[in-house]
Design a protein around this motif. Structure first.
Motif, PDB file in Angstrom:
ATOM      1  N   ASN A  79      91.218   4.172  30.813  1.00 41.84           N
ATOM      2  CA  ASN A  79      92.125   4.425  30.086  1.00 41.84           C
ATOM      3  C   ASN A  79      92.126   3.707  28.736  1.00 41.84           C
ATOM      4  O   ASN A  79      92.653   4.422  27.695  1.00 41.84           O
ATOM      5  CB  ASN A  79      93.501   4.101  31.131  1.00 41.84           C
ATOM      6  CG  ASN A  79      94.573   4.443  30.063  1.00 41.84           C
ATOM      7  OD1 ASN A  79      95.080   3.592  29.472  1.00 41.84           O
ATOM      8  ND2 ASN A  79      95.140   5.785  30.280  1.00 41.84           N
ATOM      9  N   ALA A  80      91.824   2.557  28.828  1.00 41.84           N
ATOM     10  CA  ALA A  80      91.505   1.766  27.579  1.00 41.84           C
ATOM     11  C   ALA A  80      90.502   2.504  26.590  1.00 41.84           C
ATOM     12  O   ALA A  80      90.719   2.323  25.367  1.00 41.84           O
ATOM     13  CB  ALA A  80      90.990   0.404  27.962  1.00 41.84           C
ATOM     14  N   VAL A  81      89.259   2.753  27.247  1.00 40.85           N
ATOM     15  CA  VAL A  81      88.222   3.695  26.462  1.00 40.85           C
ATOM     16  C   VAL A  81      88.747   4.701  26.155  1.00 40.85           C
ATOM     17  O   VAL A  81      88.646   5.059  24.637  1.00 40.85           O
ATOM     18  CB  VAL A  81      87.168   3.848  27.267  1.00 40.85           C
ATOM     19  CG1 VAL A  81      85.915   4.692  26.565  1.00 40.85           C
ATOM     20  CG2 VAL A  81      86.410   2.466  27.798  1.00 40.85           C
ATOM     21  N   PHE A  82      89.610   5.514  26.695  1.00 40.29           N
ATOM     22  CA  PHE A  82      90.320   6.799  26.288  1.00 40.29           C
ATOM     23  C   PHE A  82      91.065   6.528  25.141  1.00 40.29           C
ATOM     24  O   PHE A  82      91.172   7.234  23.831  1.00 40.29           O
ATOM     25  CB  PHE A  82      91.010   7.300  27.325  1.00 40.29           C
ATOM     26  CG  PHE A  82      91.682   8.473  26.948  1.00 40.29           C
ATOM     27  CD1 PHE A  82      91.234   9.860  27.008  1.00 40.29           C
ATOM     28  CD2 PHE A  82      93.165   8.577  26.693  1.00 40.29           C
ATOM     29  CE1 PHE A  82      91.790  11.018  26.713  1.00 40.29           C
ATOM     30  CE2 PHE A  82      93.971   9.889  26.310  1.00 40.29           C
ATOM     31  CZ  PHE A  82      92.974  10.868  26.224  1.00 40.29           C
ATOM     32  N   GLN A  83      91.976   5.548  25.128  1.00 43.69           N
ATOM     33  CA  GLN A  83      92.823   5.043  24.047  1.00 43.69           C
ATOM     34  C   GLN A  83      92.012   4.705  22.811  1.00 43.69           C
ATOM     35  O   GLN A  83      92.621   4.534  21.692  1.00 43.69           O
ATOM     36  CB  GLN A  83      93.634   3.967  24.376  1.00 43.69           C
ATOM     37  CG  GLN A  83      94.907   4.400  25.621  1.00 43.69           C
ATOM     38  CD  GLN A  83      95.977   3.557  25.734  1.00 43.69           C
ATOM     39  OE1 GLN A  83      96.732   3.013  24.723  1.00 43.69           O
ATOM     40  NE2 GLN A  83      96.318   3.220  26.893  1.00 43.69           N
ATOM     41  N   SER A  84      90.743   4.076  23.082  1.00 47.88           N
ATOM     42  CA  SER A  84      90.128   3.406  21.860  1.00 47.88           C
ATOM     43  C   SER A  84      89.018   4.414  21.365  1.00 47.88           C
ATOM     44  O   SER A  84      88.558   4.067  20.216  1.00 47.88           O
ATOM     45  CB  SER A  84      89.170   2.050  22.365  1.00 47.88           C
ATOM     46  OG  SER A  84      90.338   1.340  22.934  1.00 47.88           O
ATOM     47  N   VAL A 130      79.973   1.587  24.757  1.00 49.73           N
ATOM     48  CA  VAL A 130      81.493   1.387  25.333  1.00 49.73           C
ATOM     49  C   VAL A 130      81.102   0.188  26.112  1.00 49.73           C
ATOM     50  O   VAL A 130      80.118  -0.135  26.927  1.00 49.73           O
ATOM     51  CB  VAL A 130      81.563   2.790  26.316  1.00 49.73           C
ATOM     52  CG1 VAL A 130      82.639   2.292  27.368  1.00 49.73           C
ATOM     53  CG2 VAL A 130      81.836   4.030  25.629  1.00 49.73           C
ATOM     54  N   LEU A 131      81.977  -0.757  25.961  1.00 48.51           N
ATOM     55  CA  LEU A 131      82.125  -2.097  26.274  1.00 48.51           C
ATOM     56  C   LEU A 131      83.154  -2.137  27.660  1.00 48.51           C
ATOM     57  O   LEU A 131      84.409  -2.299  27.124  1.00 48.51           O
ATOM     58  CB  LEU A 131      82.458  -3.166  25.465  1.00 48.51           C
ATOM     59  CG  LEU A 131      81.197  -3.358  24.152  1.00 48.51           C
ATOM     60  CD1 LEU A 131      81.950  -4.282  23.329  1.00 48.51           C
ATOM     61  CD2 LEU A 131      79.933  -3.738  24.739  1.00 48.51           C
ATOM     62  N   LEU A 132      82.726  -2.046  28.994  1.00 46.48           N
ATOM     63  CA  LEU A 132      83.746  -2.254  29.979  1.00 46.48           C
ATOM     64  C   LEU A 132      83.887  -3.583  30.248  1.00 46.48           C
ATOM     65  O   LEU A 132      83.045  -4.349  30.637  1.00 46.48           O
ATOM     66  CB  LEU A 132      83.131  -1.315  31.357  1.00 46.48           C
ATOM     67  CG  LEU A 132      82.793  -0.069  31.161  1.00 46.48           C
ATOM     68  CD1 LEU A 132      82.224   0.714  32.421  1.00 46.48           C
ATOM     69  CD2 LEU A 132      84.227   0.718  30.722  1.00 46.48           C
ATOM     70  N   THR A 133      85.160  -3.990  30.489  1.00 49.10           N
ATOM     71  CA  THR A 133      85.241  -5.440  30.809  1.00 49.10           C
ATOM     72  C   THR A 133      85.504  -5.517  32.439  1.00 49.10           C
ATOM     73  O   THR A 133      85.783  -4.619  33.182  1.00 49.10           O
ATOM     74  CB  THR A 133      86.583  -5.873  30.096  1.00 49.10           C
ATOM     75  OG1 THR A 133      87.915  -5.076  30.259  1.00 49.10           O
ATOM     76  CG2 THR A 133      86.342  -6.212  28.675  1.00 49.10           C
ATOM     77  N   ALA A 134      85.118  -6.542  32.749  1.00 53.12           N
ATOM     78  CA  ALA A 134      85.360  -7.045  34.225  1.00 53.12           C
ATOM     79  C   ALA A 134      85.914  -8.488  34.403  1.00 53.12           C
ATOM     80  O   ALA A 134      85.552  -9.353  33.913  1.00 53.12           O
ATOM     81  CB  ALA A 134      83.830  -6.829  34.902  1.00 53.12           C
ATOM     82  N   VAL A 158      85.744  -0.047  22.487  1.00 55.82           N
ATOM     83  CA  VAL A 158      84.561   0.847  22.089  1.00 55.82           C
ATOM     84  C   VAL A 158      84.140   0.056  20.884  1.00 55.82           C
ATOM     85  O   VAL A 158      84.555  -0.313  19.889  1.00 55.82           O
ATOM     86  CB  VAL A 158      85.130   2.283  21.936  1.00 55.82           C
ATOM     87  CG1 VAL A 158      83.894   3.130  21.336  1.00 55.82           C
ATOM     88  CG2 VAL A 158      85.535   2.978  22.991  1.00 55.82           C
ATOM     89  N   ASP A 159      82.448   0.002  20.651  1.00 57.12           N
ATOM     90  CA  ASP A 159      82.064  -0.514  19.584  1.00 57.12           C
ATOM     91  C   ASP A 159      81.379   0.572  18.653  1.00 57.12           C
ATOM     92  O   ASP A 159      80.396   1.474  19.541  1.00 57.12           O
ATOM     93  CB  ASP A 159      80.868  -1.359  20.016  1.00 57.12           C
ATOM     94  CG  ASP A 159      79.919  -1.925  19.135  1.00 57.12           C
ATOM     95  OD1 ASP A 159      80.530  -2.000  17.706  1.00 57.12           O
ATOM     96  OD2 ASP A 159      78.794  -2.416  19.460  1.00 57.12           O
ATOM     97  N   TYR A 160      81.839   0.701  17.374  1.00 54.39           N
ATOM     98  CA  TYR A 160      81.427   1.796  16.564  1.00 54.39           C
ATOM     99  C   TYR A 160      80.363   1.318  15.712  1.00 54.39           C
ATOM    100  O   TYR A 160      80.118   0.140  15.162  1.00 54.39           O
ATOM    101  CB  TYR A 160      82.763   2.214  15.620  1.00 54.39           C
ATOM    102  CG  TYR A 160      83.572   2.767  16.512  1.00 54.39           C
ATOM    103  CD1 TYR A 160      83.600   4.124  16.629  1.00 54.39           C
ATOM    104  CD2 TYR A 160      84.484   2.128  17.398  1.00 54.39           C
ATOM    105  CE1 TYR A 160      84.381   5.045  17.501  1.00 54.39           C
ATOM    106  CE2 TYR A 160      85.425   2.885  17.988  1.00 54.39           C
ATOM    107  CZ  TYR A 160      85.408   4.151  18.157  1.00 54.39           C
ATOM    108  OH  TYR A 160      86.314   4.839  18.892  1.00 54.39           O
TER     109      TYR A 160
END
Ligand code: NAD
Ligand code: MG
Length: 399
Positions: free
Chosen positions: A159-164, A181-185, A260-262
């Protein structure tokens, strides 16, 4: 306030952690949402309570004994909710013409068929059940594309990636300039436990997550970081990103839900308190925003956000998920099935915590090549992987 009729919602897995949070958000907005159907596996009493409060047209349970109990309770309360039983009924309430949106919150592969039915029927699919997507991958995404379903991620990271991501990302991924794409854990309850102590951890220790309150299966997945592994595969399918462009960052505070890293050096993140009602409210109201009941983020109180590299020796399941994604074909489905079997046996005391990864690795080695291009083929692959995993569990069984 919307000027149309309330959206009719089906909640698959209403009695679980995500189901309960979804009903909490829905209850705050009776003018927007109305409950069409609620489903649970066996928790008739909890489902009855929910029916009394939300008055759905249908309630679905997994067996006749639980259904009888629910029918008695509903009759005593004078409610006209119709009680149905079994997997066909789950698919029916997910695909019914009256339904606008389906919250897919059954845990595990059991959620695949009704979630796929919702996708094929072109519903707004709010996807919490990541295992369904890991299992069916291309098949599921093809169903969404063919029917024109609107697929919105509930998993907080996605959901965070979608928003970013930019709104038109799907139409023109090349122009969007996404580098990673940086997924946090969070790293779960054993992020800092000495590795030699992991041999002896109990189900209750594994389920005691530092930041999130969740069902037991996903809590164990968070402890092994298989949850993040499944999420890497989920991100691949949801956003069309290859394994090489997905990275996992351990972030113990669980405040940044992913990033998300651009290519121009910008990194866009979504932050919030760790409460699933935020992504649930986001997806329910999308593209609008509504109150979720989650308190505002207090950055001064949080004070520090920290980041670490994941330790693949401590968390072999995370490495196995990357391996399965690179392998492709049947591997992600086999990974998921073996994990479900191993976690189930760990929770019932038959398998040691550290053996979970061993069982999955052995299943991936033995699965061979299998088709996963139809629902029947996916279910056959799932069944074969489970039988291999059970064989591997027997070799390592504690009792
Ligand atoms: P849970 O165990 O709390 O609830 C699971 C629900 O599914 C219950 O309503 C249960 O009755 C139903 N169910 C279980 N087995 C079933 C079966 N065989 N047939 C039909 N129904 C069945 O799980 P949860 O924590 O709410 O997680 C649900 C899904 O959402 C999982 O796929 C999980 O990975 C995902 N998810 C959960 C969270 C969270 O914070 N809890 C976050 C992200 C994603
Ligand atoms: Mg998640």
């Amino acid at each position: 306030m919307p000027n149309t009729r309330p959206q009719q919602i089906t909640i698959l897995g209403a009695t679980g952690s995500i189901g309960v949070s979804t009903l909490d958000v829905i209850a705050r907005h009776p003018e927007r949402f109305s409950v069409f159907a609620l489903t649970a596996f066996r928790q008739a009493d909890k489902l009855l309570e929910q029916c009394l409060l939300h008055r759905p047209r249908f309630a679905v349970l997994g067996d006749e004994i639980a259904a009888l109990r629910l029918r008695d309770g509903l009759a005593a309360a004078g409610l006209s909710t119709e009680v149905l039983v079994g997997s066909k009924a789950l698919a029916d309430v997910a695909a019914a013409p009256e339904v606008d949106a389906v919250m897919a919150a059954i845990v595990g592969a059991a959620g695949l068929e009704p979630t796929l039915a919702a996708a094929r029927a072109g519903k707004k699919v709010l996807l919490a059940n990541k295992e369904a997507l890991v299992l069916s991958g291309q098949l599921f995404m093809d169903a969404v594309a063919t029917s024109g379903a609107c697929l919105l991620p509930i998993d907080s990271e996605h959901n965070a990636v979608f928003q970013s991501l930019p709104a038109d990302y799907r139409r023109n991924p090349a122009a969007s300039g996404v580098r990673r794409v940086l997924l946090t854990a969070s790293g779960g309850p054993f992020r800092a436990t000495p590795v030699e102590q992991l041999e002896a951890v109990t189900p209750d220790q594994a389920c005691a997550h530092p930041n999130w309150v969740m069902g037991r299966k996903i809590s164990v997945d968070s402890a092994t970081m298989m949850n993040k592994g499944l999420e890497v595969i989920e991100a691949h399918w949801l956003f069309g990103v290859p394994a090489e462009q997905i990275e996992v960052v351990v972030h113990p505070q669980s405040v940044i839900h992913s990033m998300v890293d651009y290519v121009d050096g910008s990194v866009i993140a979504q932050l919030g308190n760790p409460d699933m009602r935020t992504p649930i409210a986001h997806a329910l109201a999308w593209p609008e925003r509504i109150d979720s009941g989650v308190r505002a983020l207090d950055l001064i109180e949080i004070a520090r956000l920290t980041f670490e590299r994941p330790d693949f020796d401590r968390f072999p399941c995370l490495a196995l998920a990357f391996q399965a994604l690179r392998q492709g074909g049947v591997a992600p489905a086999a990974l998921n099935a073996a994990n479900e079997e191993a976690v189930d046996c760990f929770l019932s005391g038959r398998l040691g915590y550290r053996r979970i990864g061993d069982v999955i690795a052995a299943t991936l080695e033995r699965i061979g090549a299998m088709a996963v291009d139809s629902l029947e083929a996916v279910l056959a692959a799932d069944a074969r992987a489970r039988s291999i995993a059970q064989d591997e569990i027997r070799k390592r069984s504690q009792n």
